[in-house]
Design a protein around this motif. Structure first.
Motif: not given
Length: 133
Positions: A76-101
């Motif tokens: 289901f998630l795959s089908q939803s993601m395909h609705g957005y077109g080709a996957y081009d990768g990730l971009k970091s928004v935020s990182a909290d390594p101390d909390r591993a989030r």
């Protein structure tokens, strides 16, 4: 418009199921953590979900969460993601390594999704949430 809202609501429910999980203790030795940085692990999981490869996606999760991820949810998630077109990768928004989030933006040809991830003490994914939008 209704179809988009229904799709969003369903994706949110499936994402909540993927994000749920509690830690369990086991006498068996813990499996090795997935190789790579948090962004590499999250990218591999996101790509596996996009490609509808449930077993590959599950491989990075801790045992408690791994057992909760069903093939139909990944499909289901795959089908939803395909609705957005080709996957081009990730971009970091935020990182909290101390909390591993970590928060990323999954970029597609025709849209974006937010990816929130939390790692356990062994380096395995303890939470993974996809938020359309």
């Amino acid at each position: 418009m209704g179809n988009v809202l229904t799709r969003f609501a369903c994706a949110a429910v499936v994402a909540a199921v993927l994000a749920a999980g509690c830690s369990r203790h086991s006498a068996a030795p813990a499996p090795a953590p997935p190789a790579g940085t948090p962004s590499q692990v999250v990218d591999r999981v996101t790509h596996a979900i996009y490609d509808d490869r449930a077993d590959d996606a599950r491989a990075a999760f801790d045992d408690a969460l791994k057992s909760q991820i069903q093939d139909y949810q990944v499909r289901f998630l795959s089908q939803s993601m395909h609705g957005y077109g080709a996957y081009d990768g990730l971009k970091s928004v935020s990182a909290d390594p101390d909390r591993a989030r970590y928060v990323y933006r999954a970029v597609f040809a025709h849209g974006k999704m937010q990816v929130e991830a939390r790692f356990d003490g062994t380096g395995r994914l303890a939470a993974y949430r996809l938020i359309p939008g």
